[in-house]
Design an enzyme around this catalytic site. Structure first.
Site, PDB file in Angstrom:
ATOM      1  N   ASP A 141      -0.935  -0.839  -6.416  1.00 14.32           N
ATOM      2  CA  ASP A 141      -0.224   0.320  -5.876  1.00 14.32           C
ATOM      3  C   ASP A 141      -1.210   1.332  -5.272  1.00 14.32           C
ATOM      4  O   ASP A 141      -2.076   1.860  -5.982  1.00 14.32           O
ATOM      5  CB  ASP A 141       0.571   0.943  -7.048  1.00 14.32           C
ATOM      6  CG  ASP A 141       1.609   1.927  -6.598  1.00 14.32           C
ATOM      7  OD1 ASP A 141       1.627   2.299  -5.417  1.00 14.32           O
ATOM      8  OD2 ASP A 141       2.408   2.347  -7.467  1.00 14.32           O
ATOM      9  N   ASP A 201       9.934   4.560  -3.124  1.00 10.87           N
ATOM     10  CA  ASP A 201      10.590   4.107  -4.359  1.00 10.87           C
ATOM     11  C   ASP A 201      12.118   4.149  -4.287  1.00 10.87           C
ATOM     12  O   ASP A 201      12.699   5.131  -3.824  1.00 10.87           O
ATOM     13  CB  ASP A 201      10.145   4.989  -5.536  1.00 10.87           C
ATOM     14  CG  ASP A 201       8.681   4.762  -5.872  1.00 10.87           C
ATOM     15  OD1 ASP A 201       7.977   4.072  -5.102  1.00 10.87           O
ATOM     16  OD2 ASP A 201       8.244   5.289  -6.909  1.00 10.87           O
TER      17      ASP A 201
HETATM   18  C1  GLA Z   1       4.727   4.194  -7.464  1.00  9.31           C
HETATM   19  C2  GLA Z   1       5.420   2.853  -7.236  1.00  9.31           C
HETATM   20  C3  GLA Z   1       6.476   2.641  -8.300  1.00  9.31           C
HETATM   21  C4  GLA Z   1       5.826   2.689  -9.689  1.00  9.31           C
HETATM   22  C5  GLA Z   1       5.056   3.987  -9.873  1.00  9.31           C
HETATM   23  C6  GLA Z   1       4.218   3.976 -11.142  1.00  9.31           C
HETATM   24  O1  GLA Z   1       5.586   5.258  -7.279  1.00  9.31           O
HETATM   25  O2  GLA Z   1       5.989   2.793  -5.955  1.00  9.31           O
HETATM   26  O3  GLA Z   1       7.155   1.411  -8.114  1.00  9.31           O
HETATM   27  O4  GLA Z   1       4.958   1.584  -9.798  1.00  9.31           O
HETATM   28  O5  GLA Z   1       4.178   4.234  -8.778  1.00  9.31           O
HETATM   29  O6  GLA Z   1       3.456   5.113 -11.290  1.00  9.31           O
END
Ligand code: GLA
Length: 377
Positions: A141, A201
């Protein structure tokens, strides 16, 4: 046997990561429901529930721990787990003993999105640690990497981890998470990625799910193929923010999109309605179709959308969606779908053969609902 071993050793650093995830990965991820409130005990409980609910047999095999397992590094720079995960190797062994696979999460930056330790400047070391623990899947990520890298370095940064995973010799699915920046669908596969998030997200709301699923995937379909998938984010089915009708739409749309099916609810405590949605094997079969062609929108009129996905045996998956606030009637004309004459139609939510239809098929679709069909060639 000997020849295979020699091949495996020689191939280890170069084997194509696309041999993994030949159909979209299926399993569970901790983030949507638990966020940072996830620990060893809950993960074991979820693994048990994957088996007892029948989900494992339906194909949900990855148990993926998202952000918040990490502690700082030891004197040798090895990443440590925090007190919620006392022994990651033992947890991986437990998950494997159930016939499941285990996934983990990190960032190419110094910190993850939730401010835990990232893999910055420890990429190969972390890949080796995960290999030693028995990890089968990594979600990587971007997060704080934006503070230490230039945008032009992003592909190389992802490739670095892709190469490090390959060099371990362990088949580890590589999931890119950088929210669709820089048209990741165009290069995600070339850096070793098996799937890549296409958007920010998801939230457990109709607005978020429908915008991501219907509007933000358009045009990406040509980049999906066995080993390489667009990822519209994890499922919210069963988390309570949408109706059962809307969750059926969520499941159907993700199947049409050849999306990874990573349940994001608490599998230890599921209603029958949730279980039935996640376990609709006829819809799962569309998602997992071996041809690996992502579906696309065929028509859109006000809130009524028709989507089509070609399948390996020549059949078509067809979905009528209603995004409006009133019941709609949708008609699929065979001609538009490249079909002629009479074709058998099966309803994948009613689990019913509807008969053979000449020239077209029409159905009423409930508000925010779906009618999902398999049309025989
Ligand atoms: C980002 C990702 C999410 C999750 C969070 C965890 O926002 O897009 O899917 O993994 O980080 O902190």
């Amino acid at each position: 046997m000997k020849r295979f071993l020699i091949f495996a050793v020689l191939c280890a650093p170069f084997c194509d990561a696309a041999d993994l995830a030949l159909t979209p990965p299926m399993g569970w991820n901790s983030w949507n429901k638990f966020a940072e409130k996830i620990d060893d005990k809950a993960v074991r409980g979820v693994a048990d529930a994957l088996v007892s609910s029948g989900m494992k047999d339906a194909g949900y095999v990855y148990v993926n721990i998202d952000d918040s397992w990490e502690a700082s590094r030891d004197a040798q720079g090895n990443i440590q787990t925090n007190s919620k995960f006392p022994d990651m190797k033992a947890l991986a062994d437990y998950v494997h003993s159930k016939g499941l696979k285990i996934g983990i999460y990190s960032s190419p930056g110094p910190k993850t999105c939730a401010d835990y330790e990232g893999s910055y400047q420890h990429e190969e070391q972390d890949a080796k640690t995960w290999e030693a623990w028995g990890i089968d899947y990594l979600k990587y990520d971007w997060c704080s990497a934006e503070k230490v890298y230039k945008p032009t370095e992003m592909q190389a940064v992802y490739k670095k981890m892709g190469d490090a995973l390959k060099a371990t010799g362990r088949p580890i699915v590589f999931s890119l998470c950088q929210y669709g920046l820089q048209n990741v669908w165009e290069w995600g596969g070339s850096v070793g990625g098996n799937l890549w998030r296409t958007t920010g997200d998801i939230e457990d709301t109709w607005k978020s799910m429908s915008t991501i699923g219907f509007d933000k995937q358009l045009g990406h379909e040509k980049y999906a193929e066995p080993g390489h998938w667009n990822d519209p984010d994890m499922l919210e089915i069963g988390n309570g923010g949408m109706s059962a009708t809307e969750y059926r739409t969520h499941m159907s749309l993700w199947a049409m999109l050849a999306a990874p099916l990573l349940a994001g609810n608490d599998l230890r405590d599921m209603s029958d309605a949730t279980r039935q949605i996640l376990l609709n094997k006829e819809v799962i079969a569309i998602d997992q179709d071996k041809l690996g062609r992502q579906g696309r929108r065929v028509s859109k009129e006000a809130g009524a959308e028709m989507w089509m996905r070609p399948l390996e045996n020549g059949d078509l998956a067809l979905a009528f969606f209603n995004r409006s606030e009133a019941m709609v009637s949708i008609t699929a004309f065979w001609e538009i779908l490249g079909l002629k004459g009479k074709h058998k139609v099966r309803d994948l939510w009613a689990h019913q053969d509807l008969g053979a239809f000449r020239d077209s098929y029409s159905a009423q679709v409930a508000v925010h609902g779906v009618v999902m069909l398999r049309v025989a060639r």
